[in-house]
Design a protein around this motif. Structure first.
Motif, PDB file in Angstrom:
ATOM      1  N   MET A  99      51.994  41.972  49.829  1.00 57.42           N
ATOM      2  CA  MET A  99      50.673  42.045  50.434  1.00 57.42           C
ATOM      3  C   MET A  99      49.952  43.262  49.840  1.00 57.42           C
ATOM      4  O   MET A  99      50.544  44.334  49.697  1.00 57.42           O
ATOM      5  CB  MET A  99      50.769  42.212  51.942  1.00 57.42           C
ATOM      6  CG  MET A  99      49.402  42.241  52.603  1.00 57.42           C
ATOM      7  SD  MET A  99      49.473  42.293  54.386  1.00 57.42           S
ATOM      8  CE  MET A  99      50.123  40.681  54.713  1.00 57.42           C
ATOM      9  N   CYS A 100      48.714  43.088  49.493  1.00 64.52           N
ATOM     10  CA  CYS A 100      47.922  44.188  48.957  1.00 64.52           C
ATOM     11  C   CYS A 100      47.436  45.061  50.106  1.00 64.52           C
ATOM     12  O   CYS A 100      46.727  44.595  50.996  1.00 64.52           O
ATOM     13  CB  CYS A 100      46.730  43.631  48.176  1.00 64.52           C
ATOM     14  SG  CYS A 100      45.676  44.902  47.472  1.00 64.52           S
ATOM     15  N   ARG A 101      47.830  46.313  50.092  1.00 70.75           N
ATOM     16  CA  ARG A 101      47.407  47.242  51.144  1.00 70.75           C
ATOM     17  C   ARG A 101      46.360  48.227  50.625  1.00 70.75           C
ATOM     18  O   ARG A 101      45.707  48.900  51.394  1.00 70.75           O
ATOM     19  CB  ARG A 101      48.604  48.009  51.681  1.00 70.75           C
ATOM     20  CG  ARG A 101      49.600  47.096  52.344  1.00 70.75           C
ATOM     21  CD  ARG A 101      50.832  47.853  52.758  1.00 70.75           C
ATOM     22  NE  ARG A 101      51.850  46.910  53.146  1.00 70.75           N
ATOM     23  CZ  ARG A 101      52.212  46.708  54.395  1.00 70.75           C
ATOM     24  NH1 ARG A 101      51.644  47.364  55.366  1.00 70.75           N
ATOM     25  NH2 ARG A 101      53.153  45.848  54.666  1.00 70.75           N
ATOM     26  N   LEU A 102      46.247  48.310  49.314  1.00 71.76           N
ATOM     27  CA  LEU A 102      45.279  49.208  48.703  1.00 71.76           C
ATOM     28  C   LEU A 102      44.822  48.588  47.388  1.00 71.76           C
ATOM     29  O   LEU A 102      45.641  48.156  46.583  1.00 71.76           O
ATOM     30  CB  LEU A 102      45.916  50.577  48.435  1.00 71.76           C
ATOM     31  CG  LEU A 102      45.075  51.607  47.698  1.00 71.76           C
ATOM     32  CD1 LEU A 102      43.894  52.031  48.570  1.00 71.76           C
ATOM     33  CD2 LEU A 102      45.928  52.815  47.356  1.00 71.76           C
ATOM     34  N   PHE A 103      43.523  48.546  47.177  1.00 75.96           N
ATOM     35  CA  PHE A 103      42.960  48.036  45.937  1.00 75.96           C
ATOM     36  C   PHE A 103      42.096  49.135  45.348  1.00 75.96           C
ATOM     37  O   PHE A 103      41.255  49.704  46.046  1.00 75.96           O
ATOM     38  CB  PHE A 103      42.119  46.777  46.187  1.00 75.96           C
ATOM     39  CG  PHE A 103      41.581  46.173  44.926  1.00 75.96           C
ATOM     40  CD1 PHE A 103      42.343  45.298  44.186  1.00 75.96           C
ATOM     41  CD2 PHE A 103      40.314  46.504  44.468  1.00 75.96           C
ATOM     42  CE1 PHE A 103      41.857  44.740  43.015  1.00 75.96           C
ATOM     43  CE2 PHE A 103      39.817  45.955  43.294  1.00 75.96           C
ATOM     44  CZ  PHE A 103      40.596  45.073  42.576  1.00 75.96           C
ATOM     45  N   ILE A 104      42.314  49.456  44.091  1.00 79.11           N
ATOM     46  CA  ILE A 104      41.583  50.534  43.436  1.00 79.11           C
ATOM     47  C   ILE A 104      40.719  49.949  42.334  1.00 79.11           C
ATOM     48  O   ILE A 104      41.213  49.241  41.459  1.00 79.11           O
ATOM     49  CB  ILE A 104      42.558  51.578  42.840  1.00 79.11           C
ATOM     50  CG1 ILE A 104      43.383  52.195  43.943  1.00 79.11           C
ATOM     51  CG2 ILE A 104      41.796  52.631  42.061  1.00 79.11           C
ATOM     52  CD1 ILE A 104      44.517  53.048  43.465  1.00 79.11           C
ATOM     53  N   SER A 105      39.446  50.252  42.370  1.00 80.09           N
ATOM     54  CA  SER A 105      38.530  49.844  41.322  1.00 80.09           C
ATOM     55  C   SER A 105      38.394  51.005  40.331  1.00 80.09           C
ATOM     56  O   SER A 105      38.374  52.168  40.744  1.00 80.09           O
ATOM     57  CB  SER A 105      37.167  49.514  41.931  1.00 80.09           C
ATOM     58  OG  SER A 105      36.282  49.118  40.927  1.00 80.09           O
ATOM     59  N   HIS A 106      38.335  50.693  39.070  1.00 79.59           N
ATOM     60  CA  HIS A 106      38.270  51.740  38.064  1.00 79.59           C
ATOM     61  C   HIS A 106      37.537  51.246  36.826  1.00 79.59           C
ATOM     62  O   HIS A 106      37.360  50.049  36.640  1.00 79.59           O
ATOM     63  CB  HIS A 106      39.686  52.190  37.676  1.00 79.59           C
ATOM     64  CG  HIS A 106      40.514  51.040  37.152  1.00 79.59           C
ATOM     65  ND1 HIS A 106      40.494  50.658  35.840  1.00 79.59           N
ATOM     66  CD2 HIS A 106      41.346  50.189  37.788  1.00 79.59           C
ATOM     67  CE1 HIS A 106      41.297  49.621  35.676  1.00 79.59           C
ATOM     68  NE2 HIS A 106      41.831  49.305  36.850  1.00 79.59           N
ATOM     69  N   ALA A 107      37.135  52.185  36.008  1.00 79.68           N
ATOM     70  CA  ALA A 107      36.481  51.846  34.739  1.00 79.68           C
ATOM     71  C   ALA A 107      37.546  51.624  33.673  1.00 79.68           C
ATOM     72  O   ALA A 107      38.423  52.460  33.484  1.00 79.68           O
ATOM     73  CB  ALA A 107      35.551  52.979  34.316  1.00 79.68           C
ATOM     74  N   TRP A 108      37.479  50.509  32.994  1.00 77.41           N
ATOM     75  CA  TRP A 108      38.468  50.216  31.963  1.00 77.41           C
ATOM     76  C   TRP A 108      38.365  51.159  30.774  1.00 77.41           C
ATOM     77  O   TRP A 108      39.315  51.333  30.035  1.00 77.41           O
ATOM     78  CB  TRP A 108      38.300  48.769  31.500  1.00 77.41           C
ATOM     79  CG  TRP A 108      39.042  47.792  32.360  1.00 77.41           C
ATOM     80  CD1 TRP A 108      39.020  47.713  33.720  1.00 77.41           C
ATOM     81  CD2 TRP A 108      39.903  46.764  31.905  1.00 77.41           C
ATOM     82  NE1 TRP A 108      39.814  46.694  34.144  1.00 77.41           N
ATOM     83  CE2 TRP A 108      40.369  46.081  33.041  1.00 77.41           C
ATOM     84  CE3 TRP A 108      40.311  46.342  30.654  1.00 77.41           C
ATOM     85  CZ2 TRP A 108      41.243  45.005  32.961  1.00 77.41           C
ATOM     86  CZ3 TRP A 108      41.178  45.272  30.573  1.00 77.41           C
ATOM     87  CH2 TRP A 108      41.639  44.614  31.713  1.00 77.41           C
ATOM     88  N   ALA A 109      37.221  51.768  30.576  1.00 79.63           N
ATOM     89  CA  ALA A 109      37.017  52.645  29.420  1.00 79.63           C
ATOM     90  C   ALA A 109      37.574  54.047  29.649  1.00 79.63           C
ATOM     91  O   ALA A 109      37.594  54.845  28.716  1.00 79.63           O
ATOM     92  CB  ALA A 109      35.540  52.734  29.074  1.00 79.63           C
TER      93      ALA A 109
END
Length: 82
Positions: free
Chosen positions: A62-72
Protein backbone atom coordinates in the motif's frame (compact mmCIF):
# COMPACT_ATOMS: atom_id res chain seq x y z
CA UNK A 1 20.26 14.10 -24.54
CA UNK A 2 16.74 14.81 -25.80
CA UNK A 3 16.84 18.41 -24.56
CA UNK A 4 20.24 19.01 -26.14
CA UNK A 5 19.15 17.65 -29.52
CA UNK A 6 16.02 19.85 -29.47
CA UNK A 7 17.82 22.98 -28.27
CA UNK A 8 15.90 23.07 -24.96
CA UNK A 9 17.76 24.58 -21.97
CA UNK A 10 19.24 21.85 -19.80
CA UNK A 11 21.77 21.22 -17.05
CA UNK A 12 25.35 20.47 -18.00
CA UNK A 13 26.01 16.71 -17.69
CA UNK A 14 28.96 17.44 -15.38
CA UNK A 15 26.47 18.42 -12.67
CA UNK A 16 25.33 14.81 -12.38
CA UNK A 17 28.86 13.52 -11.71
CA UNK A 18 28.81 15.37 -8.39
CA UNK A 19 28.42 12.80 -5.54
CA UNK A 20 26.09 15.23 -3.75
CA UNK A 21 23.79 15.54 -6.76
CA UNK A 22 23.90 12.12 -8.42
CA UNK A 23 22.34 11.07 -11.72
CA UNK A 24 19.06 12.60 -12.80
CA UNK A 25 15.94 10.48 -13.13
CA UNK A 26 16.26 10.29 -16.92
CA UNK A 27 19.70 8.69 -16.50
CA UNK A 28 18.48 6.39 -13.72
CA UNK A 29 15.49 5.35 -15.81
CA UNK A 30 17.69 4.39 -18.79
CA UNK A 31 20.39 2.64 -16.73
CA UNK A 32 18.30 0.85 -14.09
CA UNK A 33 14.51 0.99 -14.42
CA UNK A 34 14.02 0.17 -18.11
CA UNK A 35 16.46 -2.79 -18.22
CA UNK A 36 15.03 -4.19 -14.97
CA UNK A 37 11.38 -3.91 -15.97
CA UNK A 38 11.91 -5.47 -19.41
CA UNK A 39 12.96 -8.76 -17.78
CA UNK A 40 10.40 -11.22 -16.50
CA UNK A 41 9.36 -10.77 -12.90
CA UNK A 42 11.09 -13.53 -10.85
CA UNK A 43 7.92 -14.36 -8.89
CA UNK A 44 5.20 -14.29 -11.56
CA UNK A 45 7.24 -14.54 -14.78
CA UNK A 46 5.54 -11.48 -16.28
CA UNK A 47 7.71 -9.02 -18.28
CA UNK A 48 7.20 -5.25 -18.36
CA UNK A 49 5.75 -4.82 -14.87
CA UNK A 50 6.22 -1.45 -13.22
CA UNK A 51 9.39 -1.01 -11.17
CA UNK A 52 7.39 -0.63 -7.94
CA UNK A 53 5.44 -3.84 -8.56
CA UNK A 54 8.62 -5.75 -9.45
CA UNK A 55 10.17 -4.73 -6.14
CA UNK A 56 7.15 -6.07 -4.23
CA UNK A 57 5.68 -8.63 -6.61
CA UNK A 58 4.63 -11.23 -4.02
CA UNK A 59 1.75 -9.12 -2.73
CA UNK A 60 2.40 -5.46 -3.56
CA UNK A 61 2.46 -2.72 -0.95
CA UNK A 62 0.00 0.00 0.00
CA UNK A 63 1.33 3.44 -0.86
CA UNK A 64 1.58 5.51 2.31
CA UNK A 65 3.69 8.31 0.87
CA UNK A 66 3.98 9.62 -2.68
CA UNK A 67 6.74 12.06 -3.58
CA UNK A 68 6.61 14.26 -6.64
CA UNK A 69 9.93 15.42 -8.03
CA UNK A 70 11.60 16.94 -11.06
CA UNK A 71 13.20 14.34 -13.30
CA UNK A 72 15.93 16.80 -14.30
CA UNK A 73 17.27 17.08 -10.73
CA UNK A 74 19.79 14.72 -9.16
CA UNK A 75 18.47 11.66 -7.36
CA UNK A 76 20.84 12.12 -4.38
CA UNK A 77 19.50 15.65 -3.90
CA UNK A 78 16.01 14.18 -3.80
CA UNK A 79 16.82 11.45 -1.29
CA UNK A 80 18.74 13.88 0.93
CA UNK A 81 15.74 16.23 0.95
CA UNK A 82 13.36 13.45 1.95
Amino acid sequence: AECKSRGIPHYDDAKFNDPNVGPNMYQLNEALVKPDTLREDPVRGIPCLSYALRQNSRQGLMCRLFISHAWAEGVFELTDAV
